[in-house]
Design an enzyme around this catalytic site. Structure first.
Site, mmCIF file in Angstrom:
data_model
loop_
_atom_site.group_PDB
_atom_site.id
_atom_site.type_symbol
_atom_site.label_atom_id
_atom_site.label_comp_id
_atom_site.label_asym_id
_atom_site.label_seq_id
_atom_site.Cartn_x
_atom_site.Cartn_y
_atom_site.Cartn_z
ATOM 1 N N GLU A 185 -6.803 54.784 -21.174
ATOM 2 C CA GLU A 185 -6.205 53.589 -20.881
ATOM 3 C C GLU A 185 -7.216 52.742 -20.432
ATOM 4 O O GLU A 185 -7.728 52.429 -19.343
ATOM 5 C CB GLU A 185 -5.307 53.962 -19.538
ATOM 6 C CG GLU A 185 -4.209 54.972 -19.685
ATOM 7 C CD GLU A 185 -3.181 54.762 -18.902
ATOM 8 O OE1 GLU A 185 -2.096 54.577 -19.574
ATOM 9 O OE2 GLU A 185 -3.079 54.854 -17.593
ATOM 10 N N LYS A 239 5.400 55.000 -12.085
ATOM 11 C CA LYS A 239 4.609 54.344 -11.233
ATOM 12 C C LYS A 239 5.836 54.378 -9.886
ATOM 13 O O LYS A 239 6.584 55.305 -9.846
ATOM 14 C CB LYS A 239 4.310 53.206 -11.382
ATOM 15 C CG LYS A 239 3.250 53.176 -12.799
ATOM 16 C CD LYS A 239 2.573 51.976 -13.027
ATOM 17 C CE LYS A 239 1.685 52.093 -14.352
ATOM 18 N NZ LYS A 239 0.815 51.008 -14.654
ATOM 19 N N HIS A 277 -5.527 58.039 -12.725
ATOM 20 C CA HIS A 277 -5.112 56.831 -13.169
ATOM 21 C C HIS A 277 -5.836 55.860 -12.669
ATOM 22 O O HIS A 277 -6.329 55.792 -11.330
ATOM 23 C CB HIS A 277 -3.473 56.727 -12.857
ATOM 24 C CG HIS A 277 -3.078 55.588 -13.463
ATOM 25 N ND1 HIS A 277 -3.160 54.261 -13.030
ATOM 26 C CD2 HIS A 277 -2.228 55.707 -14.644
ATOM 27 C CE1 HIS A 277 -2.489 53.464 -13.840
ATOM 28 N NE2 HIS A 277 -1.970 54.300 -14.829
ATOM 29 N N GLU A 315 -5.037 52.951 -11.499
ATOM 30 C CA GLU A 315 -4.477 52.649 -10.106
ATOM 31 C C GLU A 315 -4.944 53.168 -9.126
ATOM 32 O O GLU A 315 -4.945 52.813 -7.936
ATOM 33 C CB GLU A 315 -3.028 52.199 -10.253
ATOM 34 C CG GLU A 315 -2.644 51.131 -11.239
ATOM 35 C CD GLU A 315 -1.421 51.195 -11.965
ATOM 36 O OE1 GLU A 315 -0.505 52.252 -11.559
ATOM 37 O OE2 GLU A 315 -1.175 50.497 -12.936
ATOM 38 N N SER A 358 0.045 48.556 -22.191
ATOM 39 C CA SER A 358 0.905 47.933 -22.934
ATOM 40 C C SER A 358 1.434 48.362 -24.180
ATOM 41 O O SER A 358 1.846 47.513 -25.171
ATOM 42 C CB SER A 358 0.273 46.540 -23.028
ATOM 43 O OG SER A 358 -0.315 46.062 -21.683
ATOM 44 N N GLY A 377 -0.599 46.963 -17.803
ATOM 45 C CA GLY A 377 0.386 45.949 -17.290
ATOM 46 C C GLY A 377 0.049 44.525 -17.529
ATOM 47 O O GLY A 377 0.582 43.669 -16.937
ATOM 48 N N ASN A 396 5.274 56.987 -17.380
ATOM 49 C CA ASN A 396 4.803 57.085 -16.080
ATOM 50 C C ASN A 396 5.625 55.838 -15.575
ATOM 51 O O ASN A 396 5.151 54.684 -15.569
ATOM 52 C CB ASN A 396 3.275 56.595 -16.128
ATOM 53 C CG ASN A 396 2.595 56.449 -14.842
ATOM 54 O OD1 ASN A 396 3.255 56.626 -13.871
ATOM 55 N ND2 ASN A 396 1.424 55.865 -14.599
HETATM 56 P P1 PGA Z 1 1.534 49.746 -19.066
HETATM 57 O O1 PGA Z 1 1.041 50.867 -18.012
HETATM 58 O O2 PGA Z 1 2.590 50.486 -20.212
HETATM 59 O O3 PGA Z 1 2.617 48.816 -18.010
HETATM 60 O O4 PGA Z 1 0.559 48.978 -19.530
HETATM 61 C C1 PGA Z 1 0.331 51.982 -18.766
HETATM 62 C C2 PGA Z 1 -0.179 53.016 -17.538
HETATM 63 O O5 PGA Z 1 -0.467 52.685 -16.399
HETATM 64 O O6 PGA Z 1 0.154 54.296 -17.726
#
Ligand code: PGA
Length: 269
Positions: A181, A21, A111, A113, A227, A187, A19
């Site tokens: 997640e 983003k 997601h 976000e 992560s 992140g 992903n």
């Molecule tokens: P990350 O994000 O691997 O940077 O923690 C995962 C995601 O949001 O899909």
């Protein structure tokens, strides 16, 4: 290091999904996808034992599709969101019909976000899942709890509730993916333990079985995200109900993402 990885020829093909983003413009996307392809090909790792999917921003999709097609690169293409509507006066929205025309196979839905910054409710998420299925796209349904929610209601309650809502009206034979997640692990570098991931992923598979039957539960891939790195992917993939990973930050670094895809070969890294 002694390991006990599940054989790749199990009933569910592992899926490693990147992903991106809001990173990499369409020119950077070309360089990235080419380099990833060469890296995996050189390592003889385009053997079909792991499905690789990339989720670029909307403005990159046409370019990446053309590249995958022209160079016969065996990565699946995915989008990061889709409108619940099919067409009309919805400024800024992207129809599933458009994504299907670009040979997108997957679309990320719900997601954290999107839930957090765009106020997407479970109802909106369910509408988007229906839209994806209408257009032959495979929704990657994201669920997960914040730290406060985990402390308040335990590790599984929020994800179960979100998945139940997203699956409303989904037929038993639908093709979809679930990504667990935990918001506190996205992140942040604060990764869930393999046991924590297994606990929730196993519970989500039970939800699929309850709502759509055992066949759907056995067939559907449940991913862990938050992560994920080359150094921890193998520990997640050892868990019986973790069928892959949704990778954010580490999906933007070719060697790191390639090493995640090659988790079967580099255990102990
Ligand atoms: P990350 O994000 O691997 O940077 O923690 C995962 C995601 O949001 O899909």
């Amino acid at each position: 290091m002694a390991v006990n990885l599940r054989p790749a020829q199990g009933p569910r093909l592992p899926l490693i999904a990147g992903n991106w983003k809001m990173n990499l413009d369409h020119l950077q996307a070309v360089a990235f996808v080419q380099k990833l392809h060469w890296t995996l090909k050189d390592a003889k790792h385009e053997d079909g034992s792991v499905e690789v999917a990339v989720f670029p921003p909307f403005t990159d999709l046409r370019t990446v599709q053309t590249l995958l097609d022209a160079d016969k690169i065996p990565f699946a293409l995915g989008a990061q969101d889709v409108s619940a509507q099919d067409s009309g006066a919805y400024t800024g929205e992207i129809s599933g019909a458009f994504l299907a025309k670009l040979d997108a196979r997957y679309v990320i839905i719900g997601h954290s976000e999107r839930r957090q910054y765009h106020a997407e409710t479970d109802e909106v998420v369910a509408g988007k899942v229906q839209a994806a299925l209408r257009h032959g796209l495979v929704p990657v349904i994201c669920v997960g709890e914040t730290l406060e929610q985990r402390e308040e209601s335990g590790p599984t309650a929020v994800s179960v509730e979100q998945l139940e809502a997203a699956l409303a009206g989904v037929p038993a034979d639908a093709d979809f993916v679930v990504a667990y997640e935990p918001v506190w692990a996205i992140g942040t570098g604060q990764v869930a333990s393999p046991e924590q991931a297994q606990e929730v992923c196993g519970k989500l598979r039970e939800v699929i079985a309850e709502k759509l039957g055992q066949d759907a539960a056995s067939r559907t891939r449940v991913l862990y995200g938050g992560s994920v790195k080359s150094g921890n992917i193998a520990s997640f993939m050892r868990e019986p109900d973790v069928d892959g990973a949704l990778v954010g930050g580490a999906s933007l670094v070719v060697d790191e993402f390639a090493a995640i895809v090659r988790y079967q070969k580099h255990v102990g890294v």
